[in-house]
Design an enzyme around this catalytic site. Structure first.
Site, PDB file in Angstrom:
ATOM      1  N   HIS A 133       0.835  -1.306   0.035  1.00  0.00           N
ATOM      2  CA  HIS A 133      -0.087   0.147   0.041  1.00  0.00           C
ATOM      3  C   HIS A 133       0.968   1.379   0.084  1.00  0.00           C
ATOM      4  O   HIS A 133       2.135   1.180   0.374  1.00  0.00           O
ATOM      5  CB  HIS A 133      -0.885   0.142   1.259  1.00  0.00           C
ATOM      6  N   LYS A 137      -0.984   5.089   4.764  1.00  0.00           N
ATOM      7  CA  LYS A 137      -1.899   4.124   5.227  1.00  0.00           C
ATOM      8  C   LYS A 137      -1.648   4.084   6.921  1.00  0.00           C
ATOM      9  O   LYS A 137      -0.637   3.786   7.234  1.00  0.00           O
ATOM     10  CB  LYS A 137      -2.021   2.729   4.545  1.00  0.00           C
TER      11      LYS A 137
HETATM   12  N1  LIG Z   1     -12.973  -0.614   1.711  1.00  0.00           N
HETATM   13  C1  LIG Z   1     -12.283  -0.155   0.697  1.00  0.00           C
HETATM   14  O1  LIG Z   1     -12.544  -0.661  -0.489  1.00  0.00           O
HETATM   15  C2  LIG Z   1     -11.422   0.858   0.897  1.00  0.00           C
HETATM   16  C3  LIG Z   1     -11.156   1.111   2.400  1.00  0.00           C
HETATM   17  N2  LIG Z   1     -10.140   2.198   2.792  1.00  0.00           N
HETATM   18  C4  LIG Z   1     -10.089   2.383   4.177  1.00  0.00           C
HETATM   19  O2  LIG Z   1     -11.063   3.884   4.291  1.00  0.00           O
HETATM   20  C5  LIG Z   1     -10.621   4.438   5.403  1.00  0.00           C
HETATM   21  C6  LIG Z   1     -10.018   5.782   4.886  1.00  0.00           C
HETATM   22  O3  LIG Z   1      -9.109   5.611   3.967  1.00  0.00           O
HETATM   23  P1  LIG Z   1      -8.426   6.997   3.179  1.00  0.00           P
HETATM   24  O4  LIG Z   1      -9.692   7.931   2.680  1.00  0.00           O
HETATM   25  O5  LIG Z   1      -7.178   6.666   2.221  1.00  0.00           O
HETATM   26  O6  LIG Z   1      -8.104   7.904   4.481  1.00  0.00           O
HETATM   27  P2  LIG Z   1      -7.989   9.581   4.631  1.00  0.00           P
HETATM   28  O7  LIG Z   1      -6.992   9.868   5.922  1.00  0.00           O
HETATM   29  O8  LIG Z   1      -7.535  10.121   3.382  1.00  0.00           O
HETATM   30  O9  LIG Z   1      -9.441  10.156   4.987  1.00  0.00           O
HETATM   31  C7  LIG Z   1     -10.018   9.980   6.237  1.00  0.00           C
HETATM   32  C8  LIG Z   1     -11.098  11.249   6.452  1.00  0.00           C
HETATM   33  O10 LIG Z   1     -11.610  10.873   7.563  1.00  0.00           O
HETATM   34  C9  LIG Z   1     -11.671  12.178   8.240  1.00  0.00           C
HETATM   35  N3  LIG Z   1     -12.152  11.967   9.625  1.00  0.00           N
HETATM   36  C10 LIG Z   1     -11.414  11.583  10.891  1.00  0.00           C
HETATM   37  N4  LIG Z   1     -12.367  11.279  11.651  1.00  0.00           N
HETATM   38  C11 LIG Z   1     -13.555  11.914  11.307  1.00  0.00           C
HETATM   39  C12 LIG Z   1     -14.796  11.833  11.785  1.00  0.00           C
HETATM   40  N5  LIG Z   1     -15.052  11.605  13.152  1.00  0.00           N
HETATM   41  N6  LIG Z   1     -15.984  12.209  10.917  1.00  0.00           N
HETATM   42  C13 LIG Z   1     -15.828  12.317   9.864  1.00  0.00           C
HETATM   43  N7  LIG Z   1     -14.553  12.373   9.135  1.00  0.00           N
HETATM   44  C14 LIG Z   1     -13.450  12.117   9.927  1.00  0.00           C
HETATM   45  C15 LIG Z   1     -10.194  12.609   8.233  1.00  0.00           C
HETATM   46  O11 LIG Z   1      -9.897  14.002   8.794  1.00  0.00           O
HETATM   47  P3  LIG Z   1      -8.449  14.055   9.321  1.00  0.00           P
HETATM   48  O12 LIG Z   1      -7.631  14.045   8.412  1.00  0.00           O
HETATM   49  O13 LIG Z   1      -8.531  15.570   9.731  1.00  0.00           O
HETATM   50  O14 LIG Z   1      -8.289  13.082  10.572  1.00  0.00           O
HETATM   51  C16 LIG Z   1      -9.933  12.453   6.675  1.00  0.00           C
HETATM   52  O15 LIG Z   1     -10.312  13.517   5.929  1.00  0.00           O
HETATM   53  C17 LIG Z   1      -9.176   3.783   5.691  1.00  0.00           C
HETATM   54  O16 LIG Z   1      -9.504   2.949   6.958  1.00  0.00           O
HETATM   55  C18 LIG Z   1      -8.648   2.770   4.661  1.00  0.00           C
HETATM   56  O17 LIG Z   1      -8.132   1.548   4.811  1.00  0.00           O
HETATM   57  C19 LIG Z   1      -9.516   2.896   1.627  1.00  0.00           C
HETATM   58  C20 LIG Z   1      -9.485   2.426   0.549  1.00  0.00           C
HETATM   59  C21 LIG Z   1     -10.611   1.431  -0.013  1.00  0.00           C
HETATM   60  O1  LIG Z   2      -6.174   2.387   3.000  1.00  0.00           O
HETATM   61  C1  LIG Z   2      -6.191   1.991   1.777  1.00  0.00           C
HETATM   62  O2  LIG Z   2      -5.661   2.770   0.744  1.00  0.00           O
HETATM   63  C2  LIG Z   2      -6.999   0.783   1.707  1.00  0.00           C
HETATM   64  N1  LIG Z   2      -7.614   0.314   2.459  1.00  0.00           N
HETATM   65  C3  LIG Z   2      -8.396  -0.864   2.680  1.00  0.00           C
HETATM   66  C4  LIG Z   2      -7.557  -2.304   3.291  1.00  0.00           C
HETATM   67  O3  LIG Z   2      -7.105  -2.001   4.268  1.00  0.00           O
HETATM   68  O4  LIG Z   2      -7.639  -3.260   2.686  1.00  0.00           O
HETATM   69  C5  LIG Z   2      -8.843  -1.388   1.089  1.00  0.00           C
HETATM   70  C6  LIG Z   2      -7.666  -1.043   0.012  1.00  0.00           C
HETATM   71  O5  LIG Z   2      -6.735  -1.941   0.206  1.00  0.00           O
HETATM   72  C7  LIG Z   2      -7.312   0.345   0.063  1.00  0.00           C
END
Ligand SMILES: NC(=O)C1=CN([C@@H]2O[C@H](COP(=O)(O)OP(=O)(O)OC[C@H]3O[C@@H](n4cnc5c(N)ncnc54)[C@H](OP(=O)(O)O)[C@@H]3O)[C@@H](O)[C@H]2O)C=CC1
Ligand SMILES: O=C(O)C1=N[C@H](C(=O)O)C[C@H](O)C1
Length: 248
Positions: A133, A137
């Site tokens: 990744h 992350k």
């Molecule tokens: N299931 C899937 O297919 C995928 C899952 N993911 C997962 O999704 C999650 C987010 O990933 P990603 O977008 O890369 O992370 P980011 O850090 O880019 O985004 C997370 C966002 O959530 C905000 N946040 C934090 N706390 C709160 C709250 N209480 N309420 C609302 N917003 C909040 C953060 O703000 P701040 O930065 O100020 O804390 C930030 O803007 C991770 O757990 C990742 O592993 C990612 C990609 C694909």
């Molecule tokens: O944090 C990410 O970027 C991603 N998070 C998810 C995970 O933890 O599996 C999904 C994907 O791999 C991207």
């Protein structure tokens, strides 16, 4: 029109989700919330489905609130273990028409990779997982890798597979990766990557490698929209997007 609110809307996945929802002809983006915003904005905007891409440490509070207010949730945020799933099941029992989808990975290819790996695992003596990744992350191993390991372990248990051979008696901490349900999971964090995973299977004289690569976050959006469209008619807890795909 499905009224959708996005939590984590300023983050990498949340921002992409807002674009996808805005472009979908059958969805309306009614709220985009991030850190510091009030969840009450979701009810004020009439959100029917909330998509959560926040952080493992806040997602349970968000879901408790959604369930309490009868709002369906499609969750990509990672960090779910059996204890958290049990908590959600018990919260949902008090709100029987509400649905929550926990999807460790929304990419259709990644879902297929997990299914193929589980299918193949009982035929091989050895299996290990390498997840790769981007370095921003925050959690390791990835939710996808944990889920893959659980699916593989279940399939091997069901087939009566023997324990995976490993003669290691001395090792530096972490050298053999994390043990998830008896399956070794190795994590790589590298600038330039997005989300990738290899499942390595081996037996006498042959190996099989199943690899999936997400080269852009758009790869997750078809799955997010599938979840948004289906969750309103799927009350209770669903774990894994495969349950919304016809894989038979
Ligand atoms: N299931 C899937 O297919 C995928 C899952 N993911 C997962 O999704 C999650 C987010 O990933 P990603 O977008 O890369 O992370 P980011 O850090 O880019 O985004 C997370 C966002 O959530 C905000 N946040 C934090 N706390 C709160 C709250 N209480 N309420 C609302 N917003 C909040 C953060 O703000 P701040 O930065 O100020 O804390 C930030 O803007 C991770 O757990 C990742 O592993 C990612 C990609 C694909
Ligand atoms: O944090 C990410 O970027 C991603 N998070 C998810 C995970 O933890 O599996 C999904 C994907 O791999 C991207």
């Amino acid at each position: 029109m499905i009224k959708v609110g996005v939590l984590g809307a300023k983050g990498k996945m949340g921002a992409q989700t807002c674009l996808a929802v805005e472009e979908a002809a059958d969805c309306e983006l009614v709220a985009r919330l991030d850190q510091g915003d009030e969840l009450d904005e979701l009810t004020a905007a009439g959100a029917e489905v909330v998509v959560d891409f926040t952080r493992p440490e806040v997602v349970m509070d968000n879901l408790a609130w959604c369930i309490e207010h009868g709002i369906n949730a499609v969750v990509g945020t990672t960090g779910f273990d059996e204890e958290r799933l049990a908590t959600l099941r018990s919260q949902l029992a008090g709100s029987p028409s509400t649905g929550v989808l926990i999807a460790p990975n929304f990419s259709i290819g990644a879902v297929l990779m997990m299914q193929f790996a589980a299918k193949a695992a009982p035929y091989y003596e050895s299996v290990e997982i390498v997840e790769l990744h981007h370095p921003d992350k925050v959690d390791a191993p990835s939710g996808t890798a944990r889920r893959t390991a659980e699916l593989i372990a279940d399939a091997r248990r069901e087939a009566g597979s023997k324990p995976i051979p490993d003669a290691t008696t001395t090792a530096l901490d972490g050298a053999r990766g994390a043990d998830v349900d008896g399956i070794r999971v190795h994590g790589v964090r590298l600038r330039g990557l997005i989300a990738h995973q290899e499942v390595l299977l081996g037996d006498e004289g042959e190996t099989l490698t199943i690899r999936h690569d997400s080269m852009a976050r758009t790869s997750f959006m078809a799955g997010v929209l599938l979840g948004v469209r289906r969750i309103g008619s799927t009350p209770g807890l669903t774990v894994g997007l495969e349950h919304f795909m016809d894989l038979s």
